[in-house]
Every structure is written in C-alpha cells, then in structure tokens.
Motif scaffolding. Structure first.
Motif, PDB file in Angstrom:
ATOM      1  N   GLY A 382     -56.641 -34.642 -50.431  1.00  0.00           N
ATOM      2  CA  GLY A 382     -56.305 -33.370 -51.063  1.00  0.00           C
ATOM      3  C   GLY A 382     -57.498 -32.436 -51.107  1.00  0.00           C
ATOM      4  O   GLY A 382     -57.356 -31.217 -51.041  1.00  0.00           O
ATOM      5  N   ILE A 383     -58.706 -33.016 -51.233  1.00  0.00           N
ATOM      6  CA  ILE A 383     -59.941 -32.227 -51.283  1.00  0.00           C
ATOM      7  C   ILE A 383     -60.881 -32.752 -50.197  1.00  0.00           C
ATOM      8  O   ILE A 383     -61.183 -33.950 -50.154  1.00  0.00           O
ATOM      9  CB  ILE A 383     -60.621 -32.342 -52.664  1.00  0.00           C
ATOM     10  CG1 ILE A 383     -59.691 -31.793 -53.756  1.00  0.00           C
ATOM     11  CG2 ILE A 383     -61.953 -31.606 -52.670  1.00  0.00           C
ATOM     12  CD1 ILE A 383     -60.228 -32.005 -55.165  1.00  0.00           C
ATOM     13  N   VAL A 384     -61.319 -31.866 -49.325  1.00  0.00           N
ATOM     14  CA  VAL A 384     -62.260 -32.228 -48.266  1.00  0.00           C
ATOM     15  C   VAL A 384     -63.557 -31.463 -48.505  1.00  0.00           C
ATOM     16  O   VAL A 384     -63.560 -30.231 -48.594  1.00  0.00           O
ATOM     17  CB  VAL A 384     -61.703 -31.891 -46.867  1.00  0.00           C
ATOM     18  CG1 VAL A 384     -62.687 -32.337 -45.787  1.00  0.00           C
ATOM     19  CG2 VAL A 384     -60.341 -32.554 -46.661  1.00  0.00           C
ATOM     20  N   VAL A 385     -64.661 -32.189 -48.640  1.00  0.00           N
ATOM     21  CA  VAL A 385     -65.972 -31.583 -48.901  1.00  0.00           C
ATOM     22  C   VAL A 385     -66.839 -31.763 -47.664  1.00  0.00           C
ATOM     23  O   VAL A 385     -66.851 -32.847 -47.065  1.00  0.00           O
ATOM     24  CB  VAL A 385     -66.656 -32.243 -50.114  1.00  0.00           C
ATOM     25  CG1 VAL A 385     -67.984 -31.554 -50.422  1.00  0.00           C
ATOM     26  CG2 VAL A 385     -65.748 -32.208 -51.334  1.00  0.00           C
ATOM     27  N   GLY A 386     -67.554 -30.724 -47.286  1.00  0.00           N
ATOM     28  CA  GLY A 386     -68.415 -30.877 -46.115  1.00  0.00           C
ATOM     29  C   GLY A 386     -69.324 -29.692 -45.905  1.00  0.00           C
ATOM     30  O   GLY A 386     -69.365 -28.748 -46.692  1.00  0.00           O
ATOM     31  N   THR A 387     -70.052 -29.765 -44.810  1.00  0.00           N
ATOM     32  CA  THR A 387     -70.930 -28.674 -44.388  1.00  0.00           C
ATOM     33  C   THR A 387     -70.225 -27.931 -43.263  1.00  0.00           C
ATOM     34  O   THR A 387     -69.001 -27.932 -43.177  1.00  0.00           O
ATOM     35  CB  THR A 387     -72.273 -29.239 -43.900  1.00  0.00           C
ATOM     36  OG1 THR A 387     -72.012 -30.156 -42.814  1.00  0.00           O
ATOM     37  CG2 THR A 387     -72.990 -29.988 -45.012  1.00  0.00           C
ATOM     38  N   HIS A 388     -71.011 -27.322 -42.381  1.00  0.00           N
ATOM     39  CA  HIS A 388     -70.415 -26.597 -41.246  1.00  0.00           C
ATOM     40  C   HIS A 388     -69.610 -27.526 -40.339  1.00  0.00           C
ATOM     41  O   HIS A 388     -68.820 -27.067 -39.522  1.00  0.00           O
ATOM     42  CB  HIS A 388     -71.508 -25.909 -40.433  1.00  0.00           C
ATOM     43  CG  HIS A 388     -72.434 -26.873 -39.758  1.00  0.00           C
ATOM     44  ND1 HIS A 388     -73.483 -27.468 -40.427  1.00  0.00           N
ATOM     45  CD2 HIS A 388     -72.457 -27.362 -38.505  1.00  0.00           C
ATOM     46  CE1 HIS A 388     -74.119 -28.268 -39.589  1.00  0.00           C
ATOM     47  NE2 HIS A 388     -73.524 -28.227 -38.421  1.00  0.00           N
ATOM     48  N   ALA A 389     -69.786 -28.849 -40.489  1.00  0.00           N
ATOM     49  CA  ALA A 389     -68.992 -29.785 -39.682  1.00  0.00           C
ATOM     50  C   ALA A 389     -67.498 -29.604 -39.940  1.00  0.00           C
ATOM     51  O   ALA A 389     -66.662 -29.937 -39.098  1.00  0.00           O
ATOM     52  CB  ALA A 389     -69.405 -31.221 -40.002  1.00  0.00           C
ATOM     53  N   LEU A 390     -67.149 -29.055 -41.104  1.00  0.00           N
ATOM     54  CA  LEU A 390     -65.736 -28.828 -41.427  1.00  0.00           C
ATOM     55  C   LEU A 390     -65.073 -27.819 -40.501  1.00  0.00           C
ATOM     56  O   LEU A 390     -63.858 -27.800 -40.379  1.00  0.00           O
ATOM     57  CB  LEU A 390     -65.604 -28.282 -42.862  1.00  0.00           C
ATOM     58  CG  LEU A 390     -65.645 -29.267 -44.023  1.00  0.00           C
ATOM     59  CD1 LEU A 390     -65.384 -28.521 -45.313  1.00  0.00           C
ATOM     60  CD2 LEU A 390     -64.613 -30.356 -43.845  1.00  0.00           C
ATOM     61  N   ILE A 391     -65.851 -26.955 -39.898  1.00  0.00           N
ATOM     62  CA  ILE A 391     -65.243 -25.848 -39.157  1.00  0.00           C
ATOM     63  C   ILE A 391     -65.358 -26.024 -37.651  1.00  0.00           C
ATOM     64  O   ILE A 391     -65.161 -25.078 -36.905  1.00  0.00           O
ATOM     65  CB  ILE A 391     -65.872 -24.503 -39.591  1.00  0.00           C
ATOM     66  CG1 ILE A 391     -67.391 -24.562 -39.476  1.00  0.00           C
ATOM     67  CG2 ILE A 391     -65.483 -24.172 -41.015  1.00  0.00           C
ATOM     68  CD1 ILE A 391     -68.067 -23.293 -39.887  1.00  0.00           C
ATOM     69  N   GLN A 392     -65.669 -27.221 -37.224  1.00  0.00           N
ATOM     70  CA  GLN A 392     -65.675 -27.467 -35.788  1.00  0.00           C
ATOM     71  C   GLN A 392     -64.248 -27.590 -35.273  1.00  0.00           C
ATOM     72  O   GLN A 392     -63.313 -27.892 -36.023  1.00  0.00           O
ATOM     73  CB  GLN A 392     -66.484 -28.734 -35.484  1.00  0.00           C
ATOM     74  CG  GLN A 392     -67.968 -28.551 -35.822  1.00  0.00           C
ATOM     75  CD  GLN A 392     -68.769 -29.818 -35.657  1.00  0.00           C
ATOM     76  OE1 GLN A 392     -68.209 -30.876 -35.376  1.00  0.00           O
ATOM     77  NE2 GLN A 392     -70.073 -29.728 -35.840  1.00  0.00           N
ATOM     78  N   ASP A 393     -64.090 -27.370 -34.003  1.00  0.00           N
ATOM     79  CA  ASP A 393     -62.753 -27.250 -33.417  1.00  0.00           C
ATOM     80  C   ASP A 393     -61.877 -28.483 -33.638  1.00  0.00           C
ATOM     81  O   ASP A 393     -60.671 -28.374 -33.804  1.00  0.00           O
ATOM     82  CB  ASP A 393     -62.861 -26.973 -31.914  1.00  0.00           C
ATOM     83  CG  ASP A 393     -63.390 -25.576 -31.636  1.00  0.00           C
ATOM     84  OD1 ASP A 393     -63.287 -24.732 -32.553  1.00  0.00           O
ATOM     85  OD2 ASP A 393     -63.900 -25.331 -30.541  1.00  0.00           O
TER      86      ASP A 393
END
Length: 752
Positions: A382-393
């Motif tokens: 339900g909750i995903v925490v991360g850095t810029h790795a979250l927005i990779q394709d």
C-alpha cells in the motif's frame, strides 16, 4: 536594424563580444540590456567596504588614504600598496613591480576600484585592481571617463578583467545604435497601471538622470517579470484541470482510523488542522497539490502517513519519495514502527486490515528488488518508499493515488514528473510536498503556482531547545579547542555528536591530496595553505594574497580528529559515496550508541533521527546556506537533553557571511530565517536556475519585497488566460513569457 536579438560581437567587436560572453554569458543586445546595474553610486558617496566578501569581484567608489612603496625582501622588485577608505573601513590595493602607481594614486583622490576581494594577514585587499580616478577639475572628456560625467554612476555585476565601467561603456555604445522594441504590454493595461514604455525603461535603467527615473524603470521591469511568471503559472493551472485525480474518500473502519486509535502521542493543533485539509483534498477528483512546510521535528511525517493511509483505505497506493537512500530507509523503518502490526499484511501477527510498507532503492540486491517491484506492481504494497529508483521505467504501480515528496528542492524536474506519470495517462495522482525549509508566502505564490501551502509551526511536546554559537577561528582560534573539549564533555555525559563537513574528500580535487597539502605554509588550526613568499612579509605577485581554500572534507577531518583533539573517542564516517549497506550500518551503529562521533556530509541533513545526539559541530559553516544550516542543526536536541550547534568559520567580522551566521545563531525560527535566506541570495535561483544550470529569469523582481506586484500580476494573468489560454490574441505577452521564462524553466514551474 539593431534589435534585442542582435549579436554583441557584431556591434562591439569580436574581442569585446567574446569577453562579455565568456565572463557574463551575454551574447545579444537583449542580454546586455537585461544585465541591470546592481546599484547606483553618487559622485560624493563612497561605497561601504564592510560588506565585501572574500572571493567576490567587487567595484567600490573610495578615496585614496595613503600610498607606500617598498622593496621586496625575498625577490627583486617593489610593492606599491594603496590604502583606500570609505571613511569607516580601509582596504588595501597591492601592485607588484609597478612603481609608477605611486605617482598616480595620490592621497585624497577618489575613484572606482575593481578587483577580486582577497585577504592577507586577515586584512581585506584587492590584488592588482583595475581603477579609474576622478579628476574634479577636468572638463574635457579625454581627462575624465564619459561614463562618470553624470551624477549617478551605474555599478554592474562584473567579472575579472571586465570591470563595471567597461560594461557601462558597452551599454552606452549599444544604446546609441539600438532601434528600440515593441512594447509587449497591451496599451490599455499599461495606461491603467501608469507604467513606462518598455523602451524608455530599458534606457533609463542604464542611463538615469536621477533616482526617480531609476524607480520608474525598475517598476516597469519588475512588472514584466512578475507578469511573465504568473502567465506561465496560469496557463499550467488551466492545463492541469483536464487531468482528474483518483477520489480517495475517508472511511470510518479503515487502517487510518485504526492507526489514530493506537497513536502513542497526541497530535498538535497544526497537525490536526492540516490533516483535515488534506483529507478533504484527497476526497475530490481535483488533483491535490499541497505544500506542507514546517520546522524540523514538527511532525510532518505523521501528517504524510495519515494521508497515505486514507489513500490505502480507498484501495489505492501511495509512494513516498526521499532524496537519499539513508533517508528512504529511515522513513521505511519509521513508518513500520509507527504502524506496528498495521504494516504486516500477509505476515503472521499482522492486523486484519493491515497494509504493507515496501522499500525500493537502487542498492537492493536482485532478489530484494524483484520482490519489491512485484509488491508495487501487484498492489500488495500500500505504501512504497524509495529514492529516484521509484521512477525508473521498470517500476509500475497497480493504482497510484498519492505521491508524497520529502524535501522536494533536492529533486530534479524530470524525476518528479516521471513519478507523477506512474498514475497513468488519464489521471494525475494527488501530490503532497513536505519541506523543513520554510518558504515565504511570495515565493510559494510565485514558484509553486497552484500548490496550496500549509505551515506546521508548533513543535510536539518533549522537543528540547537548541542553542547555536559561532566559532570564529580566524579571530579566536582558542574557541575551536574549547569546542572539541565540549564534545568530550558531552560524550562523557553519555551523549553523541555530529561533525559536519562540506565535502567528502579523498579523491575530490583539493589544494592537495589526502590531508590537503598545498603550496605554502600550513595554519595549525585548519590545514589552510596560508600563502607566503618565504619571508613572512608579502604574498607572491602571481597569487595576489591568500586565496580561498577548498572546503574541509569528511575523510581528512575524521583522520585529524581521531589523531588529535578527539582521540580516544569512537568515530564513524558517513557520506554519499559509501555503499548503501555501509551507510545503513554506520547509521544503525550511531543510533545504537556504538559510535560517539559521526563525521558526515549533509547526507544527515534531513530525516535522520538519533535522540541521543546533542551536539553538532559544522565545519566551514559559511559554505552552507541559511536554510541548510537550520536543517542540519535540527538533527540535535531531538531527545530530553538540550541541543548545541557550533558554527565553525574563518569568515571575518563585519562581512555579510558573518552576519548570516550570526542570524542563524540568534534565532531558531525557521520562517524568519527563510526570509533572511531569500534576502541574501539571488532571487532568480528560486525559479530553478540552480537545477537547470541556466541563467536566472528574474533579475529585477524581489520575491520578498514585491508581494503587491506579484499578487496584482497574478490577478491580471488569470484574467488574460481565462479569456485567451494560449495568448494567441496577445503575441506581445506570449513573447514576454518566452523571454523571461524559457521552456525549461516553465517545465520547472509546472512540475514543482
């Protein structure tokens, strides 16, 4: 015709054009005419020397106080030193092997002096300055520069080899042949506002007869900048209405209510009020864009968690984006600890309505990463925490309803936009931005467009006070010894200490390798290479005095402290180049009390929470911004014991740098410091110049002082865009927008 687009090298010659481009980035007539004077000097008014900063290229109007010439002891040749004064403080101008300067620089004469501000033996000086002297008895142009003939002398932002008076000469030469420009403002609007014509404003800002003309020109040029930015934001707000957000209404039987019932502390009034605003926003299809700003430790994370749980209750997901892996990992741990069995969906002992908190960073091993990706894509998390790795394709979400961005100023435009796109093409997720860097209302109104702003001013019960002191090692070196003694006292009392440095060190460029060995003798107090020519009397002519050394580095300082003033204590090192596992291990060891002192970069700036840490020593504190210093000191005083922050600096008293540090030491009110921070830095940086690396679009408008102009421009912009969204009927306004807010900056404004 000579237009604003005309190239300067065609008008001024290739040599001058190249100098303007390389030193100041000025290529066209428009660039030069938008390079406004920083201030105006009057012939009888001397420039205050006290505010000069080391390393800056300054132009001062001063009087020659005395001139001396002497022979150098360690080499052949002479030194001419002229002392110039503003009537209160003096500055030395040093010339090597130019004896004729003694005959020219006659005591009592006034002139403009330009050069790089350096220091020698803790005295300000200009090494090899350029200057032009005034001759009050001269009547012909050949004896006195034409640009000094008027009562007001424009003083321009300048550069080495390109003094203010040379820029003034170029401006006058260009204005003599410039054919003017069409006014972009509709006549009706200009007349209603009582504004100058643009061409007149551009001429008089450079060649005013009096301060009244300066004020009228500034008013018009400020208005253009304010309107251009507000038109851009109005267009972006108009476009955003076509992308609805997922509706996430509150539930009375969900995980959020369960969390509220077992919360181990009471929410502050501010947390409750802002939580209510966010809950209402999330329940509509209009995309929430809310900025929550609050003091360090004011409880923003709990506000964000309650918002994320409301989204989870609606069957959707929330993503929390952190600027560093250290902070992302800590956020994930904190959320799991706060939720307890409510974060253990699918696990033994998990609550019936539990969700799952998943951490996704670039340093996970293959199996961990595969599992985290699957949990995000399936909706299990339900909750995903991360850095810029979250927005990779390759990262996808089952149903992304909310994006929480922590410390948004540390992210680039493309990163924020890519995460927003994870919600799909037809919808836009709600966005909650959190920052511990308070933002003045005018900045929020200008930069963040349609973001609603909320402020958390209260601190939760139990937070301890933080006192801050400046340690001026150039003037009082013994104070640094006392600072290290204070560290020993805190450790002996069972507490822990941060030592923060601006750089990592080791393989970075420094004045030398390792411990910073460089030319010249070493200062015992700071490893600074004090430039000396061997006889302790004068600096070498090729250096022009003491140059600003590189900032101190974590690796070097840790080594020096372990071998010197902090020997016997348990020291750890933390910086961004360590592997993720190593960073996590160091932070865990510090949090567990296994380390006494953590020597770190600003990787600990946000989110790191070790209640037992009571002291922070910030080395080279003058290398950090006001808001950053405020953020950093918020890492101490998080427990029951009071916090202490020591700002170590070699900046001399009376300079703007010291004033800035003294201001930080005088108050812990982040909102007051935010205003100070804005006053002290180029206001155009707020438009993203620091992110894009390009020149600022704001050169005249003050986001702090021109609130009325900004508010009025916003009203007019909304009116224009409501009637003509693409500004097709107002090509002048469209052109003005393009000149002040280029495409890259417009994207920054939209996505902030």
């Amino acid at each position: 015709m000579t237009t604003l687009d005309a190239k300067l090298d065609r008008l001024l010659g290739a040599k001058t054009g190249k100098a303007l481009e390389s030193a100041l980035g000025l290529v066209t007539v428009g660039d030069l005419l938008r390079h406004y004077p920083r201030r105006y000097a009057e012939r009888g008014e001397l420039t205050a020397i006290a505010g000069l900063e080391l390393g800056e290229h300054a132009t001062v109007l001063a009087k020659v106080e005395r001139v001396t010439k002497r022979t150098m002891k360690s080499r052949r040749g002479t030194i001419v030193e002229a002392r110039i004064t503003d009537g209160h403080r003096s500055l030395s101008c040093t010339f090597f092997n130019q004896a004729w300067r003694e005959r020219e620089l006659i005591p009592g004469k006034r002139g403009m002096f330009a050069g790089k501000v350096t220091a020698f033996r803790e005295q300000l000086q200009l090494a090899h300055p350029e200057y032009q002297l005034f001759d009050p008895e001269a009547t012909d142009v050949g004896a006195v520069a034409e640009e000094f003939a008027s009562a007001l002398l424009p003083v321009y932002p300048s550069a080495q080899g390109l003094p203010s008076w040379s820029i003034a000469r170029c401006v006058k030469q260009v204005l003599d042949v410039w054919d003017g420009t069409d006014d972009p403002l509709p006549t009706e609007l200009r007349e209603r506002l009582g504004m100058s014509v643009l061409e007149d404003a551009l001429r008089k800002i450079h060649l005013p007869q009096n301060f009244g003309e300066v004020a009228a020109a500034q008013e018009r040029l400020k208005w253009d900048e304010a309107l251009a930015v507000q038109l851009t934001l109005a267009q972006r707000r108009s476009n955003a209405k076509s992308h609805p957000a997922p509706v996430c209404e509150r539930r009375d039987d969900g995980v959020r209510v369960a969390f509220d019932e077992r919360m181990p502390f009471e929410l502050t009034r501010g947390q409750r009020e802002i939580g209510e605003q966010i809950a209402t926003d999330l329940g509509t299809e209009h995309p929430m864009n809310r900025l929550v700003q609050g003091e360090v430790g004011s409880g923003k994370t709990v506000v964000a968690l309650r918002a994320m749980l409301q989204v989870v209750d609606a069957g959707r997901q929330a993503a929390m984006l952190a600027p560093t892996e250290v902070l992302a990992a800590q956020h994930a741990r904190s959320l799991r600890e706060l939720l307890g069995d409510l974060a253990m969906a699918g696990e033994l002992g998990g609550a019936e309505n539990a969700t799952r908190v998943t951490l996704l960073t670039g340093s996970l091993n293959t199996a961990q990463r595969r599992g985290a990706l699957l949990e995000a894509a399936s909706g299990e998390a339900g909750i995903v925490v991360g850095t810029h790795a979250l927005i990779q394709d390759e990262v996808s979400f089952a149903d992304l309803g909310l994006v929480v961005v922590d410390e948004q100023h540390r992210f680039g435009v493309e990163q924020r936009d890519a995460l927003r796109a994870r919600a799909g093409e037809e919808t836009a997720p709600h966005v909650l931005v959190m920052t511990a860097t308070p933002i003045p209302r005018t900045v929020a109104m200008t930069v963040y467009g349609d973001l609603e702003t909320s402020a958390l001013r209260e601190l939760p019960q139990g937070r301890s006070p933080i006192s801050t002191s400046v340690v001026p090692v150039a003037e009082k070196p013994a104070w640094l010894d006392r600072a290290w003694a204070r560290v020993h006292e805190e450790v002996a009392a069972g507490h822990q200490v941060y030592v923060v440095c601006p750089r990592i060190g080791d393989d970075e460029e420094t004045s030398g390798k390792g411990k910073g060995k460089g030319k010249g003798k070493k200062s015992k107090r700071s490893e600074e290479p004090t430039v000396d020519d061997g006889d302790g009397e004068e600096p070498p002519p090729d250096d022009g005095g003491e140059q600003r050394r590189p900032p101190v580095a974590v690796i070097d300082v840790a080594e020096q402290l372990a071998a010197g003033p902090l020997s016997g204590l348990r020291l750890g090192i933390l910086h961004g180049r360590l592997a993720a596992d190593d960073k996590d291990a160091v932070m865990r060891a510090f949090a567990a009390g296994e380390l006494d002192v953590l020597v770190a970069t600003t990787v600990i700036e946000v989110g790191v929470n070790v209640p037992n840490a009571t002291v922070m020593v910030i080395m080279d504190a003058d290398r950090f911004g006001v808001s950053q210093l405020h953020q950093l000191r918020g890492r101490v005083g998080r427990g029951s014991a009071p916090g202490l922050c020591l700002l170590v600096t070699e900046a001399m008293g009376g300079t703007t740098t010291r004033e800035r540090l003294d201001a930080v030491a005088s108050t812990t009110d982040g909102f007051e410091l935010a205003r100070l921070d804005l006053e002290l830095r180029r206001e155009g940086d707020v438009l993203g110049a620091a992110q894009s690396g390009r020149k600022s679009g704001l050169k005249m408008l003050s986001l702090l002082r021109d609130e009325d102009v900004i508010a009025q421009a916003r009203e007019e912009a909304d009116r224009f865009v409501a009637a003509d969204p693409a500004l097709r009927e107002h090509p002048g306004l469209a052109r003005m927008v393009a000149e002040v807010v280029d495409e890259e900056r417009a994207e920054y404004l939209e996505k902030s």
